[in-house]
Structures are given as structure tokens and as C-alpha cells.
Write an enzyme that holds these catalytic residues in place. Structure first.
Site, PDB file in Angstrom:
ATOM      1  N   PHE A 161       0.863  -1.177   0.000  1.00  0.00           N
ATOM      2  CA  PHE A 161       0.000   0.000   0.000  1.00  0.00           C
ATOM      3  C   PHE A 161       0.902   1.231   0.000  1.00  0.00           C
ATOM      4  O   PHE A 161       1.638   1.463   0.956  1.00  0.00           O
ATOM      5  CB  PHE A 161      -0.934   0.048   1.208  1.00  0.00           C
ATOM      6  CG  PHE A 161      -1.852   1.237   1.190  1.00  0.00           C
ATOM      7  CD1 PHE A 161      -3.067   1.174   0.522  1.00  0.00           C
ATOM      8  CD2 PHE A 161      -1.496   2.432   1.802  1.00  0.00           C
ATOM      9  CE1 PHE A 161      -3.916   2.282   0.476  1.00  0.00           C
ATOM     10  CE2 PHE A 161      -2.334   3.533   1.756  1.00  0.00           C
ATOM     11  CZ  PHE A 161      -3.546   3.455   1.088  1.00  0.00           C
ATOM     12  N   ASP A 246       9.616   2.794   1.332  1.00  0.00           N
ATOM     13  CA  ASP A 246       8.432   3.510   1.813  1.00  0.00           C
ATOM     14  C   ASP A 246       8.358   3.314   3.327  1.00  0.00           C
ATOM     15  O   ASP A 246       7.936   2.258   3.817  1.00  0.00           O
ATOM     16  CB  ASP A 246       7.183   2.954   1.122  1.00  0.00           C
ATOM     17  CG  ASP A 246       5.890   3.601   1.598  1.00  0.00           C
ATOM     18  OD1 ASP A 246       5.897   4.255   2.666  1.00  0.00           O
ATOM     19  OD2 ASP A 246       4.861   3.443   0.921  1.00  0.00           O
ATOM     20  N   LYS A 275       3.062  10.529   7.921  1.00  0.00           N
ATOM     21  CA  LYS A 275       2.384  10.089   9.142  1.00  0.00           C
ATOM     22  C   LYS A 275       2.960  10.724  10.400  1.00  0.00           C
ATOM     23  O   LYS A 275       2.703  11.877  10.683  1.00  0.00           O
ATOM     24  CB  LYS A 275       2.359   8.558   9.193  1.00  0.00           C
ATOM     25  CG  LYS A 275       1.351   7.962   8.191  1.00  0.00           C
ATOM     26  CD  LYS A 275       1.082   6.513   8.441  1.00  0.00           C
ATOM     27  CE  LYS A 275       0.042   5.931   7.482  1.00  0.00           C
ATOM     28  NZ  LYS A 275      -1.327   6.398   7.744  1.00  0.00           N
TER      29      LYS A 275
END
Length: 442
Positions: A161, A246, A275
Site C-alpha cells: 500500500f 516507503d 504520518k
């Protein structure tokens, strides 16, 4: 007359905004307004939250919850951290936004701090975005620039994702996310997860980049092995491809180290962050390691309006300062061990994967959604990325006592979800039997 009318509108608007800011009104009232005004892309919200402090939040009806999801690994220091909020307020009162025709001291200082923490070599650079998906869009373009027409392939992993904008979405594995918006940007190929032989077979002179998450959060907290990470570094270097890590979910202390990949001894060509970086304030980043990757995007080839703005970068600097000065990463490791040991002892839990405070645990039955619902009623916020998996990604300063409170409540939550699942299965079986009997009689 018209001036008086305008003044009245200003007063009314001020009152409406004040009610929104303070959360005045019941959850039912706010949810009715939500369905009338917002797109339904998130479904119906589980609660209307109006206030937070540390790892606790309260809804519009005054109910308290222990936030064990942290905005999905975003609120690194919980809610309303006094130092972070004071720095944001101070910066906003001084300089809120400038275009990227200009820079600011906080932007420069944050870039320098990220290069320091990531142990980046000379010639490394940082680009600031607003989110993880934007950081991965920059990574996508970095790969395209590196590969050109001669190397059109970008490899990603099954279960990946990377975001929901088009380049990031093309690198995301879940077909249900991609198919409604096809055709995707061309050239992305997904290969088997954690399979070194599959990676070796896929790597050739057509590959511009490999993008991987050290731990797949959305897939249920699945880690790549250290051996796979090392093989990824060696094979990409051998074939002249970029290795892009990532670390949107795993970075900035989430796993108990500043970055999961670097703790594993792997230095990528580029790394994406977001985040937890801003402690709840929207910011993303891509770090390029060394002169080669750092020169792939030149002036005018990429940009963003809000990326790297003074307030976002001040929020990130404040967050990193607290994480470092208060030794929060040590707390991450301590509380992680409490969760790992406690979860392993609970009936109905079949597997535990704890990497700092990114934790996934599997259940014996596909009752994860029921556990989420039961937990919410009991005052805990958790997440179910898969039918039999619960994910925890709480604030990094969660206390040991708070972790223990969830562990103490979990057996009852599992029992409640199991009973509801059994009742639903019995009801479904009865309905099916009745339908079969009706068919036979007719």
C-alpha cells in the site's frame, strides 16, 4: 443597512464556527450533518471526536477512549502535546505560509535534521510534501526520471500500500483500490512478497526501481526479512535500479528505531516519510541518498504549493525534538515488549507481530471487525486491516499502564465478538435452510 446585515452574518458565522471548534452538539446531530455534507468515501464515521489529550480522546457525547491507533500511526506524541502545540502556535503567529519561491528557517532546519537522523551521505537532499501518497508520487517520478524510456518498469510487492493518488495507486497491490480507476500509469509490476527468488527473477535491465515497505501495515503488519532487505539492496545495485523504501508508516521511531530499514543495515536510494513526522500536522517527505538520486529531479520538474510550509516544518521539528530529548524511542521498545508478551498469553490470539508500536495480532476466527466494535464500546480505538487481524499503532508515548488496560480488557472483547459471530452464523444458516425448504416445496 447593508453594512449592518453583513455584521449580523459575521456574528452568526462566528457562533457556528465556535460550536464546531468546541464540539457543541451530540454525536447524532453531527453525524446527520456529516451525511448531508461530506462525500461517502470513508463510509459512516464510527464516532465524532471533539477533544484529545495524550493517548486519550473524547467524543461529542463525552465518552472517553484510549487511542491505540493514533490516527493510523500519525499522532506520534498523542493529542495536544503541549510543546508541539506551542511551537505550532508560535510559528503560525509569525509566518504561516510562503510560496516555494521562498524558504524559511524551519524548512531548512528540518531537512538538515532528517539528513542527520537518516545517516544520509554527502550530496543527499530532501523534498517536502503534504502526505505519504504525495511523497510516493515524488518517488514514482524519481523512478521514471532514472529509468527513462529504456527502463520503464517499477517493481512493487504483493500486499503493498503506497497511497491513493494515481502513481502511488499504481504501486499499490490491492485490485479493489486500482480497478475502478484504470488504466493505471503503465510499467508497474507486483511480485511475490518476501520472496528473494521472485525478486531475482524479476530484476533485469528494464527495471528502473523497486519500492518496498519494510513492514506492510495495511496488509496486517507483515515484515520483510532482513535477508530480503539485504538482497533488495544488492540486486538493485547490481542491475542499476533504484531502491526506494516507503517508511511512511514505519519511520520516525514507530518501530523503536528512527527508520526500520536503516536499523536493518540497508541504505536506500530514496526513502519516503509522512504520518508520524508532523506529530499530527500534515507533512510528508522524500529523502534522496547521495548525489545521483538527488539530481534526478531538476528545477520545474516537481513541486507543491503547501509542501515544506513553515508551520508544518515547525511541527515536525518540535515532534522530532521531543522524541529525541525525552528518549521516547526507549519507551516504544519497552511498551512493545509489554504488548508482545501480553498478547501471546491471550486465548484466541494465534500470532503476534510487534515491531515497536506497530503491532498486528491474528485471531483464531475472522472476528476482527467485531473486536473493533466491541473495543469501541469499551473505550478503545483499534483497527482491523484483515478479517482476522487487529492492528495497533498508538502514540509512541503510550504508557505501560495504558497498554496493560487494553490487555486486561481484550479477552472479554474477543468473547463478545466470538458470540456475535456465532449468532450471525447460526442466523445465516437458518435463513439458508428456510430458503432451501421453500425452493423444494415450490
Amino acid at each position: 443597512m447593508s453594512e449592518q446585515h453583513n455584521d449580523t452574518n459575521k456574528v452568526a458565522l462566528g457562533s457556528a464556527n465556535a460550536a464546531a471548534v468546541t464540539g457543541t452538539g451530540t454525536s447524532a446531530q453531527w453525524l446527520a450533518r456529516y451525511s448531508d455534507s461530506l462525500m461517502g468515501v470513508f463510509g459512516s464515521p464510527q464516532r465524532v471526536l471533539v477533544r484529545g489529550a495524550g493517548s486519550l480522546v473524547w467524543d461529542a457525547d463525552g465518552k472517553e477512549y484510549l487511542d491505540l491507533l493514533g490516527g493510523i500511526a500519525v499522532n506520534a506524541l498523542g493529542h495536544a502535546h503541549p510543546f508541539v502545540t506551542s511551537v505550532i502556535a508560535s510559528q503560525l503567529s509569525t509566518l504561516g505560509h510562503v510560496s516555494n519561491f521562498f524558504t524559511s528557517p524551519t524548512q531548512i532546519a528540518l531537512a538538515e535534521k532528517l539528513l542527520e537522523l537518516s545517516q544520509a551521505p554527502m550530496g543527499s537532499k530532501v523534498f517536502f510534501a503534504n502526505s505519504g501518497t504525495e511523497a510516493n508520487e515524488a518517488a514514482f517520478k524519481l523512478a521514471r526520471s532514472h529509468g527513462g524510456k529504456e527502463r520503464p518498469t517499477i517493481l512493487a510487492l504483493e500486499g503493498a500500500f503506497h497511497g491513493r493518488t494515481m502513481g502511488a495507486l499504481a504501486m499499490t497491490a490491492k485490485a479493489a483500490y486500482r480497478e475502478p480507476f484504470e488504466p493505471m500509469p503503465a510499467g508497474v509490476r507486483h511480485i511475490a512478497f518476501n520472496d528473494i527468488d521472485a525478486l531475482r527473477e524479476a530484476m533485469d535491465s528494464s527495471v528502473a526501481a523497486l519500492i518496498i515497505e519494510p513492514i506492510q501495515g495495511e496488509a496486517g503488519v507483515r515484515p520483510l526479512s532482513p535477508e530480503y532487505l539485504q538482497a533488495a539492496r544488492e540486486l538493485t545495485r547490481e542491475h542499476g535500479a533504484l531502491l526506494i523504501l516507503d517508511e511512511v508508516q514505519t519511520g520516525v521511531g514507530r518501530t523503536g528505531s528512527w527508520f526500520a530499514s536503516i536499523a536493518a543495515g540497508v541504505t536506500p536510494d530514496a526513502m519516503t516519510l509522512a504520518k508520524g513526522l508532523g506529530g499530527g500536522f500534515p507533512i510528508g517527505a522524500i529523502i534522496t541518498f547521495g548525489e545521483g538520486p538527488s539530481e534526478l529531479l531538476s528545477a520545474g520538474q516537481h513541486g507543491t504549493t503547501f509542501g515544506g510550509n513553515p508551520v508544518a516544518t515547525a511541527a515536525a521539528l518540535a515532534t522530532l525534538h521531543v522524541l529525541e530529548s525525552a528518549d521516547v524511542l526507549a519507551n516504544v521498545r519497552t511498551v512493545s515488549e509489554i504488548f508482545a508478551q501480553g498478547l501471546a498469553k491471550i486465548d484466541g490470539v494465534t500470532d503476534v507481530r510487534a515491531f515497536g508500536l506497530l503491532i498486528g495480532f491474528d485471531l483464531a476466527e475472522p472476528i476482527a471487525a467485531g473486536v473493533v466494535s466491541a473495543a469501541l464500546e469499551a473505550g478503545f480505538i483499534v483497527n482491523a486491516p484483515r478479517p482476522n487481524t487487529i492492528r495497533l499503532a498508538p502514540p509512541l508515548n503510550l504508557t505501560a499502564a495504558q497498554a496493560q488496560s487494553f490487555l486486561a480488557a481484550l479477552p472479554a472483547l474477543i468473547a463478545t465478538a466470538t458470540a456475535a459471530h456465532s449468532a450471525a452464523a447460526t442466523s445465516a444458516a437458518a435463513t439458508s435452510a428456510a430458503a432451501t425448504k421453500t425452493e423444494k416445496s415450490s
